[in-house]
Design a protein around this motif. Structure first.
Motif, PDB file in Angstrom:
ATOM      1  N   LEU A   1       0.828  -1.190   0.000  1.00  0.00           N
ATOM      2  CA  LEU A   1       0.000   0.000   0.000  1.00  0.00           C
ATOM      3  C   LEU A   1       0.872   1.254   0.000  1.00  0.00           C
ATOM      4  CD1 LEU A   1      -2.881   1.084   0.039  1.00  0.00           C
ATOM      5  CD2 LEU A   1      -2.793   1.025   2.520  1.00  0.00           C
ATOM      6  N   GLY A   2       2.001   1.194   0.687  1.00  0.00           N
ATOM      7  CA  GLY A   2       2.918   2.338   0.704  1.00  0.00           C
ATOM      8  C   GLY A   2       3.391   2.705  -0.689  1.00  0.00           C
ATOM      9  N   GLU A   3       3.706   1.687  -1.501  1.00  0.00           N
ATOM     10  CA  GLU A   3       4.122   1.937  -2.882  1.00  0.00           C
ATOM     11  C   GLU A   3       2.994   2.564  -3.683  1.00  0.00           C
ATOM     12  OE1 GLU A   3       5.815  -1.258  -5.173  1.00  0.00           O
ATOM     13  OE2 GLU A   3       7.027  -1.886  -3.462  1.00  0.00           O
ATOM     14  N   LEU A   4       1.807   2.047  -3.498  1.00  0.00           N
ATOM     15  CA  LEU A   4       0.645   2.564  -4.217  1.00  0.00           C
ATOM     16  C   LEU A   4       0.372   4.017  -3.820  1.00  0.00           C
ATOM     17  CD1 LEU A   4      -1.573   1.888  -6.229  1.00  0.00           C
ATOM     18  CD2 LEU A   4      -2.934   1.013  -4.326  1.00  0.00           C
ATOM     19  N   LEU A   5       0.519   4.327  -2.540  1.00  0.00           N
ATOM     20  CA  LEU A   5       0.340   5.712  -2.086  1.00  0.00           C
ATOM     21  C   LEU A   5       1.363   6.640  -2.747  1.00  0.00           C
ATOM     22  CD1 LEU A   5      -0.319   5.257   1.738  1.00  0.00           C
ATOM     23  CD2 LEU A   5      -1.926   6.092   0.031  1.00  0.00           C
ATOM     24  N   THR A   6       2.563   6.162  -2.888  1.00  0.00           N
ATOM     25  CA  THR A   6       3.604   6.968  -3.527  1.00  0.00           C
ATOM     26  C   THR A   6       3.299   7.168  -5.013  1.00  0.00           C
ATOM     27  OG1 THR A   6       5.229   6.148  -1.950  1.00  0.00           O
ATOM     28  CG2 THR A   6       6.082   7.141  -3.960  1.00  0.00           C
ATOM     29  N   GLN A   7       2.860   6.106  -5.682  1.00  0.00           N
ATOM     30  CA  GLN A   7       2.536   6.201  -7.108  1.00  0.00           C
ATOM     31  C   GLN A   7       1.354   7.123  -7.380  1.00  0.00           C
ATOM     32  OE1 GLN A   7       1.757   2.195  -8.315  1.00  0.00           O
ATOM     33  NE2 GLN A   7       3.902   1.567  -8.217  1.00  0.00           N
ATOM     34  N   ARG A   9       0.160   9.473  -5.411  1.00  0.00           N
ATOM     35  CA  ARG A   9       0.195  10.653  -4.537  1.00  0.00           C
ATOM     36  C   ARG A   9      -0.363  11.925  -5.182  1.00  0.00           C
ATOM     37  NH1 ARG A   9       4.419  11.964  -0.012  1.00  0.00           N
ATOM     38  NH2 ARG A   9       3.838  14.093   0.505  1.00  0.00           N
ATOM     39  N   PRO A  10       0.039  12.295  -6.391  1.00  0.00           N
ATOM     40  CA  PRO A  10      -0.519  13.537  -6.964  1.00  0.00           C
ATOM     41  C   PRO A  10      -2.044  13.506  -7.083  1.00  0.00           C
ATOM     42  CG  PRO A  10       1.411  12.834  -8.213  1.00  0.00           C
ATOM     43  CD  PRO A  10       1.081  11.716  -7.271  1.00  0.00           C
ATOM     44  N   LEU A  12      -4.127  11.567  -5.388  1.00  0.00           N
ATOM     45  CA  LEU A  12      -4.664  11.511  -4.026  1.00  0.00           C
ATOM     46  C   LEU A  12      -4.647  12.889  -3.390  1.00  0.00           C
ATOM     47  CD1 LEU A  12      -5.612   9.980  -1.497  1.00  0.00           C
ATOM     48  CD2 LEU A  12      -3.209   9.467  -1.023  1.00  0.00           C
ATOM     49  N   ARG A  13      -3.538  13.588  -3.532  1.00  0.00           N
ATOM     50  CA  ARG A  13      -3.397  14.922  -2.955  1.00  0.00           C
ATOM     51  C   ARG A  13      -4.409  15.894  -3.547  1.00  0.00           C
ATOM     52  NH1 ARG A  13      -1.594  19.627  -2.824  1.00  0.00           N
ATOM     53  NH2 ARG A  13      -0.125  20.480  -1.356  1.00  0.00           N
ATOM     54  N   ASN A  14      -4.584  15.872  -4.858  1.00  0.00           N
ATOM     55  CA  ASN A  14      -5.549  16.769  -5.505  1.00  0.00           C
ATOM     56  C   ASN A  14      -6.973  16.478  -5.065  1.00  0.00           C
ATOM     57  OD1 ASN A  14      -3.552  18.133  -6.907  1.00  0.00           O
ATOM     58  ND2 ASN A  14      -3.738  16.853  -8.728  1.00  0.00           N
ATOM     59  N   CYS A  15      -7.320  15.204  -4.982  1.00  0.00           N
ATOM     60  CA  CYS A  15      -8.660  14.825  -4.534  1.00  0.00           C
ATOM     61  C   CYS A  15      -8.881  15.285  -3.097  1.00  0.00           C
ATOM     62  CB  CYS A  15      -8.816  13.311  -4.653  1.00  0.00           C
ATOM     63  SG  CYS A  15     -10.424  12.689  -4.099  1.00  0.00           S
ATOM     64  N   TRP A  16      -7.909  15.026  -2.241  1.00  0.00           N
ATOM     65  CA  TRP A  16      -8.021  15.391  -0.822  1.00  0.00           C
ATOM     66  C   TRP A  16      -8.113  16.899  -0.650  1.00  0.00           C
ATOM     67  CZ3 TRP A  16      -3.518  14.939   3.158  1.00  0.00           C
ATOM     68  CH2 TRP A  16      -4.009  15.052   4.457  1.00  0.00           C
ATOM     69  N   GLN A  17      -7.282  17.642  -1.370  1.00  0.00           N
ATOM     70  CA  GLN A  17      -7.317  19.095  -1.266  1.00  0.00           C
ATOM     71  C   GLN A  17      -8.675  19.642  -1.703  1.00  0.00           C
ATOM     72  OE1 GLN A  17      -4.572  21.229  -3.804  1.00  0.00           O
ATOM     73  NE2 GLN A  17      -4.729  23.072  -2.559  1.00  0.00           N
ATOM     74  N   SER A  18      -9.217  19.115  -2.770  1.00  0.00           N
ATOM     75  CA  SER A  18     -10.540  19.570  -3.231  1.00  0.00           C
ATOM     76  C   SER A  18     -11.602  19.325  -2.170  1.00  0.00           C
ATOM     77  CB  SER A  18     -10.936  18.842  -4.518  1.00  0.00           C
ATOM     78  OG  SER A  18     -10.066  19.176  -5.558  1.00  0.00           O
ATOM     79  N   LEU A  19     -11.550  18.172  -1.534  1.00  0.00           N
ATOM     80  CA  LEU A  19     -12.529  17.847  -0.489  1.00  0.00           C
ATOM     81  C   LEU A  19     -12.390  18.792   0.706  1.00  0.00           C
ATOM     82  CD1 LEU A  19     -12.282  13.948  -0.607  1.00  0.00           C
ATOM     83  CD2 LEU A  19     -14.230  15.346  -1.348  1.00  0.00           C
ATOM     84  N   ALA A  46      -0.240  26.442   5.192  1.00  0.00           N
ATOM     85  CA  ALA A  46      -0.398  25.498   6.300  1.00  0.00           C
ATOM     86  C   ALA A  46      -1.114  24.235   5.832  1.00  0.00           C
ATOM     87  CB  ALA A  46      -1.153  26.152   7.451  1.00  0.00           C
ATOM     88  N   LEU A  47      -2.128  24.407   4.998  1.00  0.00           N
ATOM     89  CA  LEU A  47      -2.834  23.252   4.446  1.00  0.00           C
ATOM     90  C   LEU A  47      -1.874  22.402   3.617  1.00  0.00           C
ATOM     91  CD1 LEU A  47      -5.268  21.527   3.635  1.00  0.00           C
ATOM     92  CD2 LEU A  47      -5.799  23.239   1.893  1.00  0.00           C
ATOM     93  N   ASP A  48      -1.098  23.040   2.775  1.00  0.00           N
ATOM     94  CA  ASP A  48      -0.144  22.332   1.934  1.00  0.00           C
ATOM     95  C   ASP A  48       0.856  21.553   2.795  1.00  0.00           C
ATOM     96  OD1 ASP A  48       0.752  21.805  -0.754  1.00  0.00           O
ATOM     97  OD2 ASP A  48       2.503  23.051  -0.303  1.00  0.00           O
ATOM     98  N   GLY A  49       1.385  22.197   3.810  1.00  0.00           N
ATOM     99  CA  GLY A  49       2.337  21.534   4.696  1.00  0.00           C
ATOM    100  C   GLY A  49       1.720  20.371   5.442  1.00  0.00           C
ATOM    101  N   GLN A  50       0.466  20.545   5.897  1.00  0.00           N
ATOM    102  CA  GLN A  50      -0.209  19.475   6.622  1.00  0.00           C
ATOM    103  C   GLN A  50      -0.454  18.272   5.721  1.00  0.00           C
ATOM    104  OE1 GLN A  50      -1.711  18.815  10.225  1.00  0.00           O
ATOM    105  NE2 GLN A  50      -0.763  17.314   8.920  1.00  0.00           N
ATOM    106  N   MET A  51      -0.888  18.540   4.512  1.00  0.00           N
ATOM    107  CA  MET A  51      -1.155  17.445   3.585  1.00  0.00           C
ATOM    108  C   MET A  51       0.127  16.669   3.272  1.00  0.00           C
ATOM    109  SD  MET A  51      -3.863  19.328   1.060  1.00  0.00           S
ATOM    110  CE  MET A  51      -3.940  17.952  -0.053  1.00  0.00           C
ATOM    111  N   GLU A  52       1.202  17.383   2.988  1.00  0.00           N
ATOM    112  CA  GLU A  52       2.466  16.722   2.657  1.00  0.00           C
ATOM    113  C   GLU A  52       2.978  15.882   3.831  1.00  0.00           C
ATOM    114  OE1 GLU A  52       3.934  16.493  -0.323  1.00  0.00           O
ATOM    115  OE2 GLU A  52       2.219  17.636  -1.090  1.00  0.00           O
TER     116      GLU A  52
END
Length: 174
Positions: A1-7, A9-10, A12-19, A46-52
């Motif tokens: 799952l860690g590998e999949l999260l890395t693959q 990530r962009p 996932l991050r965009n979806c999460w930020q939109s939500l 701060a949002l960007d830093g928290q997400m990363e």
């Protein structure tokens, strides 16, 4: 799952930020989502830093690092903005939603359901830690407000007003 999260990530991050940004009015959404300068847009930074930080911790797979990934800055901002705790801390359940939306096809193919359950349990524990920090920030904020009220009351009394909400007496009748 860690590998999949890395693959993924962009995406996932965009979806999460939109939500997350949906909790703000449309004008604020556009502003917070576009600028990353901590001087021009401290909330967005701060949002960007928290997400990363959270995505790094989750991809790393070490549950001990999860709590350290919680940004006090982000939690304090959400506390000061006056959101109810359920809205202020929804960024963690929204990550669960983003994980499912982004990784759903791969979860079936690679049979990662049990790993996802473990990750979601980590996020649940993280939500509880975030709630504790949120309440500490709110308590601090209220203590500051009480201190300010006490100082203004003291100054009003020293200036001669019987009621701190009244203006000081000038000696002239109106």
């Amino acid at each position: 799952l860690g590998e999949l999260l890395t693959q993924r990530r962009p995406a996932l991050r965009n979806c999460w930020q939109s939500l997350i940004l949906e909790s703000y009015p449309p004008d604020a959404r556009a502003f917070f989502g576009n600028r990353r300068s901590r001087f021009q847009n401290p909330v967005g930074a701060a949002l960007d830093g928290q997400m990363e930080a959270l995505l790094d911790a989750l991809a790393g797979g070490d549950p001990a690092s999860d709590s350290a990934a919680l940004s006090d800055d982000w939690i304090k901002i959400r506390a000061v903005q006056g959101f109810d705790p359920s809205v202020a801390l929804n960024f963690i359940p929204l990550l669960k939603q983003a994980l499912r939306e982004t990784l759903e096809p791969d979860l079936h193919q690679q049979n990662l359901r049990s790993e996802l359950q473990d990750l979601e349990m980590r996020l649940d524990r993280l939500l509880l830690a975030a709630f504790d920090r949120y309440m500490e920030a709110r308590e601090t904020m209220y203590q500051i407000r009480i201190g300010e009220w006490r100082r203004s009351t003291y100054l009003a009394r020293r200036m001669g007003a019987a009621d701190p909400t009244e203006a000081p007496a000038t000696g002239e009748e109106t």
